[in-house]
Design a protein around this motif. Structure first.
Motif, mmCIF file in Angstrom:
data_model
loop_
_atom_site.group_PDB
_atom_site.id
_atom_site.type_symbol
_atom_site.label_atom_id
_atom_site.label_comp_id
_atom_site.label_asym_id
_atom_site.label_seq_id
_atom_site.Cartn_x
_atom_site.Cartn_y
_atom_site.Cartn_z
ATOM 1 N N TYR A 41 17.456 -1.373 15.987
ATOM 2 C CA TYR A 41 17.930 0.327 15.391
ATOM 3 C C TYR A 41 18.510 1.201 16.659
ATOM 4 N N ALA A 42 19.890 1.421 15.532
ATOM 5 C CA ALA A 42 20.696 2.158 16.111
ATOM 6 C C ALA A 42 20.712 3.861 15.848
ATOM 7 N N LEU A 43 20.172 4.268 16.419
ATOM 8 C CA LEU A 43 19.770 5.494 16.324
ATOM 9 C C LEU A 43 20.445 6.471 17.152
ATOM 10 N N ASN A 44 21.903 7.596 15.905
ATOM 11 C CA ASN A 44 23.294 7.702 16.568
ATOM 12 C C ASN A 44 23.091 8.844 16.141
ATOM 13 N N PHE A 45 23.122 10.028 17.504
ATOM 14 C CA PHE A 45 23.271 11.172 16.877
ATOM 15 C C PHE A 45 25.228 11.588 17.578
ATOM 16 N N VAL A 46 26.168 12.616 15.932
ATOM 17 C CA VAL A 46 26.701 12.530 16.323
ATOM 18 C C VAL A 46 26.999 13.941 15.671
ATOM 19 N N ASN A 47 27.803 14.426 17.847
ATOM 20 C CA ASN A 47 28.439 15.876 17.581
ATOM 21 C C ASN A 47 29.743 16.480 16.745
ATOM 22 N N ALA A 48 29.893 15.629 15.521
ATOM 23 C CA ALA A 48 31.115 16.023 14.610
ATOM 24 C C ALA A 48 31.063 15.696 13.342
ATOM 25 N N PRO A 49 31.673 15.791 12.304
ATOM 26 C CA PRO A 49 31.486 16.109 11.389
ATOM 27 C C PRO A 49 32.181 14.414 11.216
ATOM 28 N N LEU A 50 31.472 13.668 10.359
ATOM 29 C CA LEU A 50 31.648 12.783 9.751
ATOM 30 C C LEU A 50 32.428 12.176 8.589
#
Length: 310
Positions: free
Chosen positions: A116-125
């Motif tokens: 499982y890769a849980l990725n928080f992104v502090n920018a809009p995708l």
């Protein structure tokens, strides 16, 4: 003076989730698409040599915590401070490496466990939806209940998470509120966060008073690096847009030149046709007056065959 530090920074994120197994377990169970009988019960952190290598740019913008649970499932938790289009492919690559690394020569494939890769992104995708939660897995295109259970990627767009949309106190909301609301400007943490044991513990970890002067310098250095990285990305995007605009302009000019050339060609063909018609009219008149074919060809430029056909 600030009371809290931002939990998204390298120093704080790793101190919360990389040093406190109970908190990363709480985070995984709250944010991953796990059924009740799939919940994480205990974890052990990956050894340093197993952590994916980072480029210099990635070291300044990616924070990660990696672990394995008692069922041998692998978990990669990342905080991505900036965004590039290649990020999803890098996440897939690292998750695939973790999946392949489980296999040893001669072992049965049934022993392979999900990653499982849980990725928080502090920018809009650039995904094209209003939702903040994006779950990817291998699914049959016609039968969505047919899933190959190997790699599961979750991307969470923190800028799209809006607190006022969620009144409930479930753990997913509380952890996302913690990651999006707590920073250097927070003087008093919301009661909902303080009342939850896990989030309250995380709040204590990010209190400024808990950090040494050396750690604070590292914290400030991290944010300086993020600012530099964002500036570099913005400069690159501006140059890319400029190059794209120049290319479009050059294309438009080329198409205009092509149109002008086609128009000039058409005009030349029309003039040539008119001149040809004049020669034909003159030749027809000469022929009717009894002038020899050779002389007609001499004065009009028509061939003998063309004159005979008149």
């Amino acid at each position: 003076m600030a009371k809290y530090l931002n939990p998204k920074a390298d120093l704080t994120f790793k101190k919360i989730f990389g040093e406190h197994p109970n908190l990363v377990i709480s985070l995984l169970n709250a944010l991953l698409p796990l059924k009740d009988d799939e919940r994480v019960e205990s974890i052990e952190y990956w050894p340093a040599e197993k952590i994916p290598r980072r480029t210099e740019a990635e070291k300044n913008s990616i924070v990660d915590v990696c672990c394995r649970d008692n069922k041998n499932r692998e978990f990669i938790v990342e905080m991505q401070m900036t965004w590039t289009e290649s990020f999803k492919k890098r996440v897939l690559l690292n998750a695939s490496k973790a999946y392949v690394a489980q296999s040893e020569v001669g072992e049965a494939y049934q022993l392979l466990q999900p990653v499982y890769a849980l990725n928080f992104v502090n920018a809009p995708l650039n995904i094209g939806t209003d939702g903040y939660y994006h779950h990817y897995q291998l699914v049959h295109q016609e039968k969505s209940d047919e899933v190959i259970d190997g790699l599961q990627l979750v991307f969470i767009e923190l800028p799209k998470f809006h607190t006022h949309t969620f009144a409930e106190k479930k753990m997913q909301v509380l952890w996302l509120r913690f990651l999006t609301e707590i920073n250097e400007n927070t003087l008093e943490a919301p009661d909902e966060l303080l009342e939850n044991p896990d989030v309250s513990e995380a709040l204590k970890i990010v209190e400024v008073a808990a950090y040494t002067p050396e750690e604070m310098r590292a914290y400030d250095k991290f944010w300086d690096a993020i600012s530099t990285r964002k500036t570099e990305i913005l400069d690159y995007e501006l140059k890319l847009e400029q190059a794209k605009a120049e290319a479009e302009e050059a294309k438009a000019e080329a198409e205009e030149a092509k149109a002008e050339a086609e128009e000039a060609k058409a005009e030349a063909e029309e003039a040539k046709a008119k001149l040809k018609q004049k020669d034909i009219d003159a030749a027809r008149k000469m022929k009717s007056d009894g002038m020899p074919v050779g002389q007609i060809a001499k004065y009009t430029g028509l061939t003998a065959e063309e004159i005979e056909g008149l």
